[in-house]
Scaffold this active site. Structure first.
Site, PDB file in Angstrom:
ATOM      1  N   HIS A  12      -2.199  -3.740   5.216  1.00 22.10           N
ATOM      2  CA  HIS A  12      -1.976  -3.253   6.223  1.00 22.10           C
ATOM      3  C   HIS A  12      -3.419  -3.127   7.038  1.00 22.10           C
ATOM      4  CE1 HIS A  12      -2.592   1.042   5.851  1.00 22.10           C
ATOM      5  NE2 HIS A  12      -2.185   0.549   4.736  1.00 22.10           N
ATOM      6  N   ARG A  33       2.863   5.048   6.369  1.00 26.09           N
ATOM      7  CA  ARG A  33       3.311   4.545   7.448  1.00 26.09           C
ATOM      8  C   ARG A  33       3.796   3.070   7.284  1.00 26.09           C
ATOM      9  NH1 ARG A  33      -2.319   5.063  10.056  1.00 26.09           N
ATOM     10  NH2 ARG A  33      -3.108   4.298   8.162  1.00 26.09           N
ATOM     11  N   ASP A  39       0.494   3.753   1.586  1.00 23.72           N
ATOM     12  CA  ASP A  39       0.287   4.433   2.699  1.00 23.72           C
ATOM     13  C   ASP A  39       1.707   5.024   3.343  1.00 23.72           C
ATOM     14  OD1 ASP A  39       0.059   4.810   5.889  1.00 23.72           O
ATOM     15  OD2 ASP A  39      -2.149   4.337   5.469  1.00 23.72           O
ATOM     16  N   CYS A  57       0.605  -1.237  -0.042  1.00 23.01           N
ATOM     17  CA  CYS A  57       0.017  -0.164  -0.248  1.00 23.01           C
ATOM     18  C   CYS A  57       0.913   1.289   0.045  1.00 23.01           C
ATOM     19  CB  CYS A  57      -0.890  -0.093   1.115  1.00 23.01           C
ATOM     20  SG  CYS A  57      -2.091   1.396   1.300  1.00 23.01           S
ATOM     21  N   CYS A 108      -6.073   0.182   6.781  1.00 23.96           N
ATOM     22  CA  CYS A 108      -5.938   0.708   5.299  1.00 23.96           C
ATOM     23  C   CYS A 108      -7.175   1.813   4.837  1.00 23.96           C
ATOM     24  CB  CYS A 108      -5.772  -0.363   4.382  1.00 23.96           C
ATOM     25  SG  CYS A 108      -5.837   0.148   2.572  1.00 23.96           S
TER      26      CYS A 108
END
Length: 215
Positions: A104, A52, A50, A48, A107
């Site tokens: 994750h 993080r 993202d 992803c 998400c």
């Protein structure tokens, strides 16, 4: 956005880069010579976007170890030419031995797909995740706790994207020729743990091979 991390000026990044170069050369004077000589990763990681959920860091690996493709909600849609191009290059040319799809918990893309609202340009993209919900709606609707249902959809989305990877001709050919393997993982932001979903792809392949098998 940079101010949130304590950066007052984007130029700080270039200062950071110089310090990073110094630290690498102090440890290994040939570090960048080796980095520039080429790549030979064993893993293709589809994750992803993202901020993080990084790739190499959560696996404890470094530059050159992993070929990485990241997008919203770690999708591997067969209609996404970028994703298919990455898979083709990694499998056919870099000869990776493993393809990892890693989602994750928490998400945002999966969460958005669970909501009934118009999200503009994201609608066609999120429709793929909504299709995952549709295929597993009986299991998901039986989960009363919304947070647990959300987490389960994250896991099921990883599973379905792994199946999309298995459907590709590049992976099917590589499986027959050299036993390439596909893995479904989830990263837990709350604990830092990387979780192997241990998906039974052999059983899944039995169910879909009649349709997707290449001779």
């Amino acid at each position: 956005m940079l101010e949130k991390t304590g950066m007052k000026n984007i130029n700080q990044i270039f200062d950071n880069n110089k310090e990073w170069i110094k630290s690498k050369l102090a440890t290994d004077s040939t570090y960048f010579d080796k980095l520039a000589s080429g790549q030979d990763p064993e893993i293709l990681y589809i994750g992803c976007s993202d901020s993080r959920a990084t790739a190499e860091e959560i696996m404890g690996l470094g530059p050159g170890d992993v070929f990485v493709h990241r997008n919203i909600a770690n999708m591997a849609s067969n209609l996404d030419l970028t994703a298919m191009g990455v898979i083709n290059y990694a499998v056919e040319h870099l000869k990776v031995d493993h393809v990892v799809v890693c989602g994750h918990y928490g998400c945002g893309g999966v969460k958005a797909a669970m909501q009934s609202q118009d999200l503009g340009i994201l609608n066609p993209y999120l429709r793929n995740i909504r299709d995952v919900y549709r295929m597993h709606k009986d299991e998901l609707n039986a989960i009363n706790d919304e947070d647990l249902r959300y987490r389960r959809l994250v896991e099921l989305n990883v599973q379905e994207q792994c199946i999309n990877v298995l459907k590709t001709s590049d992976v099917q050919i590589a499986f027959k020729r050299r036993g390439i393997t596909v893995h479904g993982w989830v990263f837990d932001l709350a604990t830092g743990e990387l979780i192997d979903l241990k998906i039974d792809f052999a059983k899944i392949l039995e169910d879909i091979m009649e349709i997707y098998h290449l001779d």
